[in-house]
Write a protein that holds these residues in place. Structure first.
Motif, PDB file in Angstrom:
ATOM      1  N   THR A  31      -1.435   6.757  -1.896  1.00 38.66           N
ATOM      2  CA  THR A  31      -2.478   6.946  -2.915  1.00 38.66           C
ATOM      3  C   THR A  31      -3.254   5.678  -3.225  1.00 38.66           C
ATOM      4  O   THR A  31      -4.309   5.740  -3.826  1.00 38.66           O
ATOM      5  CB  THR A  31      -1.857   7.465  -4.239  1.00 38.66           C
ATOM      6  OG1 THR A  31      -0.865   6.536  -4.673  1.00 38.66           O
ATOM      7  CG2 THR A  31      -1.257   8.834  -4.044  1.00 38.66           C
ATOM      8  N   LYS A  32      -2.758   4.516  -2.836  1.00 36.06           N
ATOM      9  CA  LYS A  32      -3.502   3.273  -3.084  1.00 36.06           C
ATOM     10  C   LYS A  32      -3.397   2.355  -1.877  1.00 36.06           C
ATOM     11  O   LYS A  32      -2.361   2.275  -1.220  1.00 36.06           O
ATOM     12  CB  LYS A  32      -3.010   2.592  -4.355  1.00 36.06           C
ATOM     13  CG  LYS A  32      -1.981   1.523  -4.154  1.00 36.06           C
ATOM     14  CD  LYS A  32      -1.597   0.815  -5.421  1.00 36.06           C
ATOM     15  CE  LYS A  32      -0.342   0.026  -5.073  1.00 36.06           C
ATOM     16  NZ  LYS A  32       0.198  -0.778  -6.032  1.00 36.06           N
ATOM     17  N   SER A  44       0.830  -1.199   0.000  1.00 37.30           N
ATOM     18  CA  SER A  44       0.000   0.000   0.000  1.00 37.30           C
ATOM     19  C   SER A  44       0.868   1.253   0.000  1.00 37.30           C
ATOM     20  O   SER A  44       1.992   1.243   0.492  1.00 37.30           O
ATOM     21  CB  SER A  44      -0.919   0.025   1.221  1.00 37.30           C
ATOM     22  OG  SER A  44      -1.838  -1.038   1.167  1.00 37.30           O
TER      23      SER A  44
END
Length: 92
Positions: free
Chosen positions: A56-57, A53
């Motif tokens: 942004t994701k 992770s």
């Protein structure tokens, strides 16, 4: 509901009490373990994969939660006083 502590755990905690200062520092870590290919775990849940992770994701995979508590001894060594692996899919 009362929680019964096994005698081995009681003996372990009695020993650790001898090593900790009067005002101990206790660190609590609530973490996740990702085991996407694990098949021997009871009730694996979905947890955030911190290694994949980014800001942004968010990547989620099969795994479990781990709660750990450590106390610092008078010699500043961390010693485990609580450790529990648990699933996000089960209440108990």
């Amino acid at each position: 509901m009362a929680y019964l502590i096994p005698e081995s755990t009681s003996a372990y905690l009695r020993q650790i009490k001898k090593w900790i200062p009067a005002e101990p520092v206790i660190r609590i870590d609530d973490n996740d373990v990702v085991k996407p290919d694990g098949y021997r775990f009871e009730s694996p849940g979905i947890v955030r994969d911190g290694s994949e992770s980014t800001s942004t994701k968010k990547v989620y995979k099969k795994g479990c939660h781990v709660t750990e508590a450590c106390v610092l001894t008078t010699n500043h060594h961390p010693v485990s006083i609580f450790s529990k692996i648990h699933s996000s899919t089960e209440k108990d």
